[in-house]
Design a protein around this motif. Structure first.
Motif, short mmCIF file in Angstrom:
data_model
loop_
_atom_site.label_atom_id
_atom_site.label_comp_id
_atom_site.label_asym_id
_atom_site.label_seq_id
_atom_site.Cartn_x
_atom_site.Cartn_y
_atom_site.Cartn_z
N THR A 217 33.82 -24.51 5.46
CA THR A 217 33.03 -25.74 5.47
C THR A 217 33.14 -26.35 6.87
O THR A 217 34.00 -25.93 7.66
CB THR A 217 33.54 -26.78 4.44
OG1 THR A 217 34.72 -27.41 4.97
CG2 THR A 217 33.85 -26.15 3.11
N PRO A 218 32.33 -27.34 7.20
CA PRO A 218 32.42 -27.97 8.53
C PRO A 218 33.80 -28.57 8.82
O PRO A 218 34.19 -28.71 9.98
CB PRO A 218 31.36 -29.08 8.46
CG PRO A 218 30.37 -28.57 7.47
CD PRO A 218 31.17 -27.83 6.45
N ASP A 219 34.57 -28.90 7.77
CA ASP A 219 35.92 -29.45 7.97
C ASP A 219 37.00 -28.37 7.92
O ASP A 219 38.18 -28.69 7.83
CB ASP A 219 36.22 -30.48 6.87
CG ASP A 219 35.57 -31.82 7.17
OD1 ASP A 219 35.06 -31.97 8.29
OD2 ASP A 219 35.56 -32.68 6.28
N GLY A 220 36.60 -27.11 7.98
CA GLY A 220 37.57 -26.03 7.85
C GLY A 220 37.50 -25.42 6.46
O GLY A 220 36.78 -25.90 5.59
N PRO A 221 38.22 -24.32 6.25
CA PRO A 221 38.13 -23.62 4.97
C PRO A 221 38.64 -24.47 3.82
O PRO A 221 39.60 -25.22 3.97
CB PRO A 221 39.01 -22.38 5.17
CG PRO A 221 39.90 -22.72 6.31
CD PRO A 221 39.16 -23.68 7.17
N ARG A 222 37.95 -24.36 2.68
CA ARG A 222 38.38 -25.02 1.45
C ARG A 222 38.69 -23.93 0.43
O ARG A 222 37.91 -23.00 0.27
CB ARG A 222 37.28 -25.94 0.93
CG ARG A 222 37.03 -27.15 1.82
CD ARG A 222 38.22 -28.11 1.77
NE ARG A 222 38.04 -29.26 2.64
CZ ARG A 222 38.50 -29.35 3.89
NH1 ARG A 222 39.16 -28.33 4.41
NH2 ARG A 222 38.33 -30.42 4.61
N ARG A 223 39.83 -24.09 -0.25
CA ARG A 223 40.27 -23.06 -1.19
C ARG A 223 39.97 -23.49 -2.62
O ARG A 223 40.28 -24.61 -3.02
CB ARG A 223 41.75 -22.80 -1.02
CG ARG A 223 42.21 -21.51 -1.69
CD ARG A 223 43.60 -21.13 -1.25
NE ARG A 223 44.57 -22.20 -1.54
CZ ARG A 223 45.88 -22.06 -1.37
NH1 ARG A 223 46.35 -20.93 -0.87
NH2 ARG A 223 46.69 -23.05 -1.66
N LEU A 224 39.39 -22.57 -3.38
CA LEU A 224 39.08 -22.82 -4.79
C LEU A 224 40.09 -22.10 -5.67
O LEU A 224 40.36 -20.91 -5.49
CB LEU A 224 37.67 -22.33 -5.11
CG LEU A 224 36.52 -23.09 -4.42
CD1 LEU A 224 35.21 -22.36 -4.63
CD2 LEU A 224 36.44 -24.52 -4.96
N ASP A 225 40.65 -22.81 -6.65
CA ASP A 225 41.62 -22.21 -7.57
C ASP A 225 41.02 -20.96 -8.24
O ASP A 225 41.61 -19.89 -8.25
CB ASP A 225 42.01 -23.20 -8.68
CG ASP A 225 42.70 -24.44 -8.15
OD1 ASP A 225 43.26 -24.38 -7.04
OD2 ASP A 225 42.67 -25.48 -8.85
N ILE A 226 39.86 -21.16 -8.84
CA ILE A 226 39.19 -20.12 -9.62
C ILE A 226 37.72 -20.14 -9.24
O ILE A 226 37.14 -21.23 -9.12
CB ILE A 226 39.35 -20.39 -11.14
CG1 ILE A 226 40.84 -20.37 -11.53
CG2 ILE A 226 38.56 -19.40 -11.98
CD1 ILE A 226 41.11 -20.86 -12.95
N SER A 227 37.13 -18.98 -9.03
CA SER A 227 35.72 -19.01 -8.61
C SER A 227 35.01 -17.72 -9.00
O SER A 227 35.62 -16.68 -9.26
CB SER A 227 35.61 -19.22 -7.09
OG SER A 227 36.18 -18.12 -6.40
#
Length: 300
Positions: A217-227
């Motif tokens: 994302t523009p703010d850096g990587p975002r981690r999703l628990d489950i996807s």
């Protein structure tokens, strides 16, 4: 505490017996300390100081002294505590043996164990990690069983090691459940609740999800628990009182906003949802997957 009893206590993980206390204390003194709450019963005839932390080492040693045995082997939930992958709330101490227990807080399992299968942690005899994980995978409910296997995997046990151990449990209760869950083990699950949430998705017939996916994302990587990245759908386990649906959509959450601009749909699940109404998040996810499929293949 007087010197001789204190030395015994220190050798016994913080516990001592009535007989040991009576070497330096009168019966009246012992009763007085119990009445004041300075000393606390652990099991029949065995005590700890009120300030002593009641860890698994202390409880297993208290059980050994109460039963009058030279050695006692921790098992099931208590062994998992020692190994560091217990996921359930402790309500009893579990050991292997043949004696009946006088306490509902001490469960004695009559399971067979070869001498070579015993290991030691912090000076306490216990079933090995693989044996412990499979014992719990067989006997806990499905959600706790998978959470236990994931936690054991996170600490280094591989599915192959678990499968090998399972071969020694032929015809024992719960073998089929353990075998099914070994196929789902994923050490990337970061908490027992994430494991339970994932199992509810799988049991609802959803495609097997990806865990801990990093999305730029523009703010850096975002981690999703489950996807489910192929559908741009994510599921977050939320320990606070948020709920999937309109509550989640209304949250002022920068991560959510950035993901939404990239076409991601994020759902949320709480403990109440996971334990009591999994359809509150599995059905919206199923519908979102179906919408994504229709968009990708409009003429099918």
């Amino acid at each position: 505490m007087r010197a001789e009893l204190g030395a015994l206590r220190d050798k016994q993980f913080g516990v001592f017996t009535t007989a040991q206390a009576r070497i330096e204390y009168t019966r009246a003194e012992l009763r007085a300390r119990l009445h004041r709450g300075d000393w606390v019963p652990v099991f029949h005839g065995v005590y700890r100081e009120a300030t002593a932390p009641e860890g698994p080492e202390l409880r297993v040693e208290a059980a050994r002294l109460s039963m009058g045995l030279p050695i006692l082997i921790a098992a099931y939930d208590t062994a998992a505590e020692l190994h560091g992958f217990s996921v359930t709330e402790r309500n009893a101490t579990h050991v292997l043996g043949v004696q009946l227990s006088r306490s509902k807080h001490l469960v004695v399992h009559r399971d067979r164990l070869d001498p070579g299968q015993v290991t030691s942690i912090n000076g306490v005899s216990t079933t090995p990690a693989t044996r412990t994980a499979i014992d719990l995978a067989r006997t806990l409910n499905r959600m706790d069983a998978l959470a236990t296997l994931d936690a054991a995997s996170r600490l280094g046990l591989s599915p192959d090691e678990l499968s090998e151990e399972l071969t020694h449990h032929h015809r024992r209760r719960g073998v089929r459940q353990a075998a099914e869950l070994i196929d789902l083990v994923d050490g990337r699950a970061e908490s027992p609740m994430e494991s339970r949430t994932r199992l509810q998705c799988v049991d609802a017939g959803l495609p097997h999800p990806e865990l801990q996916l990093e999305v730029p994302t523009p703010d850096g990587p975002r981690r999703l628990d489950i996807s489910w990245p192929q559908y741009r759908i994510g599921l977050e386990y939320d320990s606070v009182a948020w709920h999937s649906g309109m509550h989640a959509a209304a949250r002022d959450n920068t991560r959510h906003n950035h993901l939404a601009t990239q076409g991601w749909t994020i759902f949320y699940a709480t403990a109440q949802d996971v334990f009591h109404r999994p359809e509150s998040f599995t059905e919206p996810i199923r519908q979102a997957i179906n919408r994504a499929l229709r968009t990708a293949h409009p003429h099918h």
